[in-house]
Design an enzyme around this catalytic site. Sequence first.
Site, short mmCIF file in Angstrom:
data_model
loop_
_atom_site.label_atom_id
_atom_site.label_comp_id
_atom_site.label_asym_id
_atom_site.label_seq_id
_atom_site.Cartn_x
_atom_site.Cartn_y
_atom_site.Cartn_z
N ASP A 240 1.58 4.00 10.04
CA ASP A 240 0.93 5.58 10.35
C ASP A 240 0.01 5.81 10.73
O ASP A 240 -0.21 7.14 11.38
CB ASP A 240 2.12 6.81 9.20
CG ASP A 240 0.97 6.36 8.20
OD1 ASP A 240 0.28 6.18 7.76
OD2 ASP A 240 2.02 7.30 7.34
N SER A 241 -1.47 4.70 10.41
CA SER A 241 -2.79 4.84 10.99
C SER A 241 -2.66 5.33 12.50
O SER A 241 -3.39 6.44 13.30
CB SER A 241 -3.56 4.29 10.35
OG SER A 241 -3.28 2.90 10.71
N LYS B 66 6.37 -0.11 4.63
CA LYS B 66 5.39 -0.18 3.14
C LYS B 66 6.05 2.00 2.98
O LYS B 66 6.08 2.20 3.67
CB LYS B 66 4.03 0.01 3.75
CG LYS B 66 2.87 0.39 3.00
CD LYS B 66 1.87 -0.73 3.14
CE LYS B 66 1.03 0.67 4.29
NZ LYS B 66 0.69 1.42 3.34
N GLU C 47 3.42 4.66 0.34
CA GLU C 47 2.74 5.07 -0.59
C GLU C 47 2.98 6.16 -1.38
O GLU C 47 4.38 6.22 -1.68
CB GLU C 47 1.69 6.20 0.88
CG GLU C 47 1.05 5.24 1.88
CD GLU C 47 0.13 6.72 2.36
OE1 GLU C 47 0.16 8.23 1.54
OE2 GLU C 47 -0.11 6.33 3.09
N GLU D 69 -6.04 1.20 -1.85
CA GLU D 69 -6.85 0.99 -0.41
C GLU D 69 -7.64 2.17 -1.25
O GLU D 69 -8.18 3.07 -1.99
CB GLU D 69 -6.40 1.78 0.45
CG GLU D 69 -7.53 2.98 1.31
CD GLU D 69 -6.36 3.29 1.96
OE1 GLU D 69 -7.20 3.81 3.64
OE2 GLU D 69 -5.21 3.62 2.53
#
Length: 289
Positions: free
Chosen positions: A67-68, A136, A138, A205
Amino acid sequence: MSTTFQLDTATSRAHPTPAPMKRLTIPAVRQRKIDGVTAQPVVMLTAYTARQAQLLDAHCDLLLVGDSLGQVIYGLPSSIPVTLDLMVAHGAAVVRGSYHAAVIVDMPFGSYEASKEQAFASAARLLKETGCDAVKLEGGAAMAETVAFLIARGIPVMGHVGLTPQAVNVLGGYNARGRSAEEADKILSDARALADAGAFAIVVEGVVEPIAVAVTRAVPCPVIGIGASAQCDGQVLVTEDMLGMFERVPRFVKVYANLGDTIAQTAAQFAADVRTRAFPEQAQTYQPK
């Protein structure tokens, strides 16, 4: 042998072609780590387009449609405004452009947090409409029940702990995490909770290195670092960052090329040729036969 879509360079159109090898499977990625040891580190890079996927595919185990893309492609201030529609569109493009690497698609903010059922609906859409191999999400212990729910229903999940960009408003910025003993313990417990829930891999991260090493040793699945440690089971970077497409990058990025400068210089040369009528030359025009 599977079928994928490759770009025909003569027409710039995508055509189905037989893939020269089988795509790496999620169980194969999980099995890279045996008894806590990963002999062959996992290579993961971000990809957002079919052509980018083609160029990266042969060199990567995993391609992450992150989503970056909100910041990298659309110039958004963070990943929070990214929608499920955007992830579907870019995820499908990356699957079409690859045949070797397993493709992982980020679940965007707001698409999975409300309930397990919401998460399943969003993840199922991503798998059905993109052809990706896994999703993925978070979050740690708070998302463990959701992770288990998805996996039990046939959706492989990669976890993400430490600096979680979707929680930037709660975290107060993109600073490294795990500097306090309390936060370090939470990162470690979050990773264990995701592993216990069945995550096939976990991204850690932006954490201080001893925490990244501790997480890597604590869980049985591969831990993929970004701003973490070389002792992790694999590494991921935003491709545009490592290619030097931006003037500023996080300190954990190694810039392997300066394509931003190359593109700017090439555009400047093109502009000069157009303005002096040096382009097009006869070789770039159609003449009567």
